[in-house]
Design a protein around this motif. Sequence first.
Motif, PDB file in Angstrom:
ATOM      1  N   GLU A 159      -8.821   0.656   7.988  1.00 40.93           N
ATOM      2  CA  GLU A 159      -8.047  -0.550   7.691  1.00 40.93           C
ATOM      3  C   GLU A 159      -6.976  -0.274   6.639  1.00 40.93           C
ATOM      4  O   GLU A 159      -5.850  -0.769   6.744  1.00 40.93           O
ATOM      5  N   GLN A 160      -7.316   0.512   5.643  1.00 43.21           N
ATOM      6  CA  GLN A 160      -6.351   0.845   4.593  1.00 43.21           C
ATOM      7  C   GLN A 160      -5.148   1.578   5.189  1.00 43.21           C
ATOM      8  O   GLN A 160      -4.002   1.276   4.868  1.00 43.21           O
ATOM      9  N   GLY A 161      -5.408   2.532   6.072  1.00 41.89           N
ATOM     10  CA  GLY A 161      -4.319   3.249   6.731  1.00 41.89           C
ATOM     11  C   GLY A 161      -3.466   2.335   7.602  1.00 41.89           C
ATOM     12  O   GLY A 161      -2.233   2.424   7.597  1.00 41.89           O
ATOM     13  N   ILE A 162      -4.114   1.432   8.336  1.00 40.65           N
ATOM     14  CA  ILE A 162      -3.367   0.504   9.186  1.00 40.65           C
ATOM     15  C   ILE A 162      -2.498  -0.416   8.333  1.00 40.65           C
ATOM     16  O   ILE A 162      -1.328  -0.640   8.647  1.00 40.65           O
ATOM     17  N   ASN A 163      -3.064  -0.939   7.252  1.00 42.03           N
ATOM     18  CA  ASN A 163      -2.292  -1.836   6.383  1.00 42.03           C
ATOM     19  C   ASN A 163      -1.093  -1.123   5.768  1.00 42.03           C
ATOM     20  O   ASN A 163      -0.011  -1.696   5.667  1.00 42.03           O
ATOM     21  N   GLN A 164      -1.273   0.134   5.361  1.00 40.41           N
ATOM     22  CA  GLN A 164      -0.144   0.901   4.830  1.00 40.41           C
ATOM     23  C   GLN A 164       0.901   1.119   5.918  1.00 40.41           C
ATOM     24  O   GLN A 164       2.105   1.001   5.674  1.00 40.41           O
TER      25      GLN A 164
END
Length: 191
Positions: A159-164
């Motif tokens: 999720e962190q990668g997608i949000n970035q």
Amino acid sequence: DDGSMGQGTNMEKAFDISQTRGRQPQPMPQRSADELLAAMITESPARLEISDQLPDGIQAQYVPRSRTVFVRNGMDEAATFHAISRELAHASFANGNPSYSRRDFSAQAYCAAYVVGQKYGLDVSAFSFDKVCAMNQGQEPEALRLFVADVKSAAYSIEQGINQGLGELEQTADKEFSVAEQEPKAKATKS
């Protein structure tokens, strides 16, 4: 007092978030599978490669020694998103773990892909948890807590990668469609 063993429960009050007075959480904006895939690819911790040589029934597979996720060509966007999510979960489990075994983390990766898909509002009706439940039946509570912690950790990193990636894509779009500033016109004066 007499030394006999007994069982009991600890009753506590619990509130639903709708019963609290604080600011209610904002609903997640609905994103298309295309946008989510683009964001995932932009910030992927592992290299992604399209492959026509994966065995039948394999949608995607993470190979630790090359740190690459091989993805089957020709799948629809939602299936591709879920397959890459699962394999990125494997990548997070393998990162820095010399005793990583795909078999040991397959259920956690599957669950993490479900959590990520659910969070972003994609169709997760194809997921079935019969095998996961069978694998964890009879486990000690500590082992189940570790299982859930692994799922949460992998889902959070994806999720962190997608949000970035979504942030980067939005900034790119802002630059492409910005309006050029004009010079202010001099005011006409009456003489």
